[in-house]
Design an enzyme around this catalytic site. Structure first.
Site, PDB file in Angstrom:
ATOM      1  N   HIS A 191      38.471  43.618  45.550  1.00 36.31           N
ATOM      2  CA  HIS A 191      37.751  44.095  46.742  1.00 36.31           C
ATOM      3  C   HIS A 191      37.954  43.169  47.937  1.00 36.31           C
ATOM      4  O   HIS A 191      37.937  41.945  47.814  1.00 36.31           O
ATOM      5  CB  HIS A 191      36.265  44.340  46.437  1.00 36.31           C
ATOM      6  CG  HIS A 191      35.403  43.130  46.248  1.00 36.31           C
ATOM      7  ND1 HIS A 191      34.781  42.506  47.308  1.00 36.31           N
ATOM      8  CD2 HIS A 191      35.008  42.474  45.138  1.00 36.31           C
ATOM      9  CE1 HIS A 191      34.039  41.508  46.854  1.00 36.31           C
ATOM     10  NE2 HIS A 191      34.178  41.453  45.536  1.00 36.31           N
TER      11      HIS A 191
ATOM     12  N   ASP B 279      34.491  35.162  47.136  1.00 37.92           N
ATOM     13  CA  ASP B 279      34.110  36.437  46.527  1.00 37.92           C
ATOM     14  C   ASP B 279      34.350  37.528  47.574  1.00 37.92           C
ATOM     15  O   ASP B 279      33.481  37.766  48.406  1.00 37.92           O
ATOM     16  CB  ASP B 279      32.643  36.386  46.099  1.00 37.92           C
ATOM     17  CG  ASP B 279      32.163  37.668  45.449  1.00 37.92           C
ATOM     18  OD1 ASP B 279      32.988  38.560  45.196  1.00 37.92           O
ATOM     19  OD2 ASP B 279      30.948  37.795  45.221  1.00 37.92           O
TER      20      ASP B 279
ATOM     21  N   GLU C 231      32.775  47.067  47.898  1.00 40.53           N
ATOM     22  CA  GLU C 231      32.342  46.672  46.556  1.00 40.53           C
ATOM     23  C   GLU C 231      30.954  46.067  46.584  1.00 40.53           C
ATOM     24  O   GLU C 231      30.132  46.314  45.695  1.00 40.53           O
ATOM     25  CB  GLU C 231      33.346  45.674  45.957  1.00 40.53           C
ATOM     26  CG  GLU C 231      33.109  45.335  44.481  1.00 40.53           C
ATOM     27  CD  GLU C 231      32.266  44.099  44.245  1.00 40.53           C
ATOM     28  OE1 GLU C 231      32.068  43.734  43.065  1.00 40.53           O
ATOM     29  OE2 GLU C 231      31.771  43.472  45.219  1.00 40.53           O
ATOM     30  N   GLU C 232      30.697  45.239  47.594  1.00 42.47           N
ATOM     31  CA  GLU C 232      29.437  44.502  47.657  1.00 42.47           C
ATOM     32  C   GLU C 232      28.220  45.399  47.882  1.00 42.47           C
ATOM     33  O   GLU C 232      27.082  44.950  47.746  1.00 42.47           O
ATOM     34  CB  GLU C 232      29.503  43.430  48.754  1.00 42.47           C
ATOM     35  CG  GLU C 232      30.526  42.333  48.511  1.00 42.47           C
ATOM     36  CD  GLU C 232      30.148  41.379  47.396  1.00 42.47           C
ATOM     37  OE1 GLU C 232      29.084  41.589  46.769  1.00 42.47           O
ATOM     38  OE2 GLU C 232      30.911  40.428  47.144  1.00 42.47           O
TER      39      GLU C 232
ATOM     40  N   HIS D 156      28.249  33.957  46.959  1.00 39.24           N
ATOM     41  CA  HIS D 156      27.370  34.578  47.948  1.00 39.24           C
ATOM     42  C   HIS D 156      26.730  33.526  48.842  1.00 39.24           C
ATOM     43  O   HIS D 156      25.553  33.601  49.199  1.00 39.24           O
ATOM     44  CB  HIS D 156      26.318  35.470  47.281  1.00 39.24           C
ATOM     45  CG  HIS D 156      26.875  36.782  46.828  1.00 39.24           C
ATOM     46  ND1 HIS D 156      26.122  37.935  46.744  1.00 39.24           N
ATOM     47  CD2 HIS D 156      28.128  37.141  46.448  1.00 39.24           C
ATOM     48  CE1 HIS D 156      26.883  38.933  46.323  1.00 39.24           C
ATOM     49  NE2 HIS D 156      28.109  38.468  46.142  1.00 39.24           N
TER      50      HIS D 156
END
Length: 345
Positions: free
Chosen positions: A61, A174, A203-204, A317
Site C-alpha cells: 500500500h 508503514d 489501506e490505512e 504510526h
C-alpha cells in the site's frame, strides 16, 4: 540502492486517497523494468511482468496515515480529522504540510499549553478533537488565499535520516518499506510466472485498494509486503511481539488473532522453503493486533491463497519509524528467490 529508494518514498507525501506523489516516484522507478504499468479506477498502480498462466499478486500500500482539513474558523485556525490510526499524543505540536491547490503550506498542530492544564487534563492528554492547525493566518480569508480549504490533505513534516548500525528512521515506513521492497523485487526478479505488482491505495482506512484490485486481477496467490511490530525495545515484551529487527523479514501465519488473515500454509511454506534453500534469514509471526492488505485479498472472489511478508518496524504510526536495512534487503532477496518457481497449492 534500496536505502536511497526508501528515502525518496519516505520523504514523499500521500495520505489515503491522495497518493499521487508516491505514485509518481514508483512510476519513474519502474520505467523500463516492467512490461506494462497502469492505474485503475480506484487509483491503484498496477505493474505487470508477463510470464506463464500462473499469476502472483504482490501488493504494497502506498498511503500513509495523515490528516484532512474539515473546518476553518474565523481566526484562521484549521480543525481536522485523522485519516488512519493516530495515537493522539503523537500528533500534538508536530509540524505539518498542507497540500493546497497552490502548493505546500506549512503549519503546526497546536492545542492547550500544558501550563494551562489542570491535573486531570494533564493525565488525559490532549485529544485530537481539541487540536488545530496554525498556518500563521489571522482570518479565514488568508487561509483561502493560501489555497487551503475543506478537504485539503495534511501530512507530517519529517524527513528520512540514518541512525547507527544500518538502521534508518523516517515517516511512513508503514508502508513505504513494503513499497521499496516491491519496487526492487520487480527490478531484480527473473521469473517464469506472471507477476502483478500492485501498489494499493487506502489501506490505512479499510484495505480498499487491495480488495478492488484483487477482484479485477483474480491472481492464483498473493503476498502483501508491509511492516510489523517487533518486541525488541523497552515498553513491549518479546512474548507479545516475538520478532526482532535485524533478524530478517517476517512471514505471517496469523495476524489480528485470526480476525484478519489466517495465511495459506502452502504459500507460507513456499516462502519458508525459498529462504532455507538460499540461507536467507526469516522470522515467522502469529500476531494479535493489526492486519494488512492480505486480509482483503484472501477473501476476494472464491478465496486467494495469501500471506504477508513484513519488515520489523519500531514505533509504527508515528513520524519516527525505524527499520534495519538488512531486513529490507533480505525481504527482496526472499521474494526474488521464491518467484523463480510457482508454489504448490
Amino acid at each position: 540502492m534500496v536505502k536511497e529508494l526508501l528515502q525518496k518514498l519516505s520523504n514523499a507525501h500521500g495520505v489515503s486517497g491522495s497518493e499521487g506523489s508516491v505514485y509518481a516516484v514508483i512510476k519513474k522507478e519502474l520505467k523500463g523494468h516492467v512490461d506494462e504499468i497502469r492505474e485503475d479506477a480506484m487509483g491503484n498502480l498496477i505493474a505487470i511482468k508477463k510470464g506463464n498462466k500462473f499469476k502472483v499478486m504482490l501488493a504494497a500500500h502506498m498511503d500513509e496515515i495523515g490528516l484532512m482539513v474539515k473546518f476553518v474558523d474565523e481566526k484562521g485556525f484549521l480543525r481536522f480529522v485523522a485519516l488512519g490510526g493516530w495515537y493522539g499524543p503523537t500528533l500534538y505540536n508536530q509540524r505539518v504540510i498542507l497540500h493546497s491547490t497552490k502548493g505546500p503550506v506549512y503549519g503546526v498542530i497546536g492545542g492547550k499549553p500544558p501550563h494551562m492544564m489542570d491535573d486531570e487534563e494533564r493525565k488525559r492528554g490532549v485529544k485530537i478533537d481539541d487540536m488545530f492547525i496554525d498556518v500563521g493566518a489571522t482570518n479565514r480569508q488568508e487561509v483561502e488565499v493560501l489555497g487551503v480549504d475543506v478537504g485539503t490533505p495534511v501530512t507530517i513534516d519529517r524527513e528520512f535520516v540514518e541512525l547507527g548500525n544500518g538502521r534508518v528512521s523516517g515517516k511512513a515506513f508503514d508502508n513505504r518499506a513494503g513499497v521499496a521492497m516491491l519496487i526492487k523485487t520487480l527490478k531484480d526478479v527473473d521469473s517464469p510466472l506472471t507477476i502483478f505488482g500492485v501498489f494499493t491505495v487506502q489501506e490505512e482506512v479499510g484495505l480498499k485498494g487491495a480488495r478492488t484490485s484483487a477482484y479485477a486481477l483474480d491472481p492464483d496467490c498473493a503476498i502483501a509486503t508491509d511492516v510489523t511490530i517487533p518486541g525488541d525495545h523497552p515498553g513491549i515484551e518479546m512474548k507479545d511481539a516475538p520478532v526482532e529487527m535485524g533478524k530478517g523479514p517476517v512471514i505471517t501465519i496469523v495476524d489480528s488473532s485470526g480476525r484478519g488473515l489466517i495465511a495459506n500454509r502452502k504459500v507460507v511454506s513456499w516462502l519458508k522453503e525459498a529462504a532455507d534453500r538460499n540461507s536467507i534469514p526469516v522470522q515467522l509471526e502469529v500476531g494479535s493486533g493489526g492486519t494488512t492488505d492480505a486480509t482483503a485479498i484472501h477473501l476476494t472472489k472464491g478465496g486467494i491463497p495469501s500471506t504477508t511478508l513484513s519488515i520489523p518496524s519500531r514505533y509504527i504510526h508515528s513520524p519516527v519509524e525505524v527499520i534495519d536495512m538488512r531486513d529490507l534487503e533480505a525481504g527482496v532477496n526472499l521474494l526474488v528467490a521464491a518467484l523463480k518457481q510457482k508454489p504448490v497449492l
